[in-house]
Design a protein around this motif. Sequence first.
Motif, mmCIF file in Angstrom:
data_model
loop_
_atom_site.group_PDB
_atom_site.id
_atom_site.type_symbol
_atom_site.label_atom_id
_atom_site.label_comp_id
_atom_site.label_asym_id
_atom_site.label_seq_id
_atom_site.Cartn_x
_atom_site.Cartn_y
_atom_site.Cartn_z
ATOM 1 N N HIS A 143 0.835 -1.201 0.000
ATOM 2 C CA HIS A 143 0.000 0.000 0.000
ATOM 3 C C HIS A 143 0.871 1.254 0.000
ATOM 4 N N ASP A 225 -5.119 0.819 -8.078
ATOM 5 C CA ASP A 225 -6.113 0.625 -7.020
ATOM 6 C C ASP A 225 -7.116 -0.462 -7.414
ATOM 7 N N VAL A 236 -1.890 0.395 -4.422
ATOM 8 C CA VAL A 236 -0.812 -0.515 -4.066
ATOM 9 C C VAL A 236 0.182 -0.560 -5.228
#
Length: 332
Positions: A143, A225, A236
Amino acid sequence: MKAGGILGVEHGIVLAPMGADVSGPELVAAVANAGGLGLLASPVNNYEETVKAIRKIKCLTNKPFGAGILLEFDNSKTIQAIYDEKLAFIQVYWGEFPKEKVDEAHKHGVKVLHQLGSLEAAEKAIAAGVDCIIAQGVEAGGHIVGTVSLIALLPRIVDLVGHRDIPVVAAGSITDPRGYAAALALGAKGVCLGTRFIATKEAYANEYYKQQLLKYTENQTDHTDLYGRFTWRAYVRCLNTPFNQYWRNSPDFDTLVNDPATQPLIGHTIINNRDVDLYRFAGQVANPTTTGELENMCMLAGQGVGLVHDIVPAAEIIKRFVEGVKAIYNVH
């Protein structure tokens, strides 16, 4: 130039608390035993499972270690477990951790490491009284909270910290000793490693996932995403697999959600003793219990993946980094 320890730990090498459970007890203990700062990927808001994982680590090491939590979710039960078990460290990420919460951690004897991706967030963390800042560049795996590269962000945060006793740790695309040396040159006191520690014997990641890390390079990751939107739409960095390439170019990209009502079941896994069905576009990475379409699952990794060439014990990674940076700076 001195490569030393941070926060009372022998070496300035931090294990990223990679979820859902890649940074499990075996990896945390291995890093701690080798003189690094191990961080458990904590179960989300689950007191009992957090205590269970912490106690397993305590059976494997007598060195200090910590646990990471995501501020995006209610994690009050997990935080309480960290305090009750008297861990040395708590790493917080993806949100604010104000002074009253830092003070509470300190009352329990727990040092706070705040991972962040902007100067503005660093200002708030300093004001809150955190013990360490982890500066994460956009090239990191997993993330991603920020939008700028580590080489631009890190010296800015180091300058902001100034002479305060708050070590800054660098995170993002650091997978060999040269990255460690570069981070030190930019003013960091340590480095936080994610991708490099997935490719270790002790990482609780599926062997298929580990092997894929050896095949991809720095231009074969994606900042997206696409995954896990059903519960949390967040960017991420992952391997740009054929599956990822196909769907990132889909005209329906913005509406793709890992909703059990609309997506096919692609696998099954057990995470922190809980059975989990994996639907297409799920955000969980594969652990050793995962079955199903592994090639169609998210595989988190940073841009430093091109320098990951082998799967070795975690202690070997720390040894390479410590000896490598000493050789670069001719420190004996």
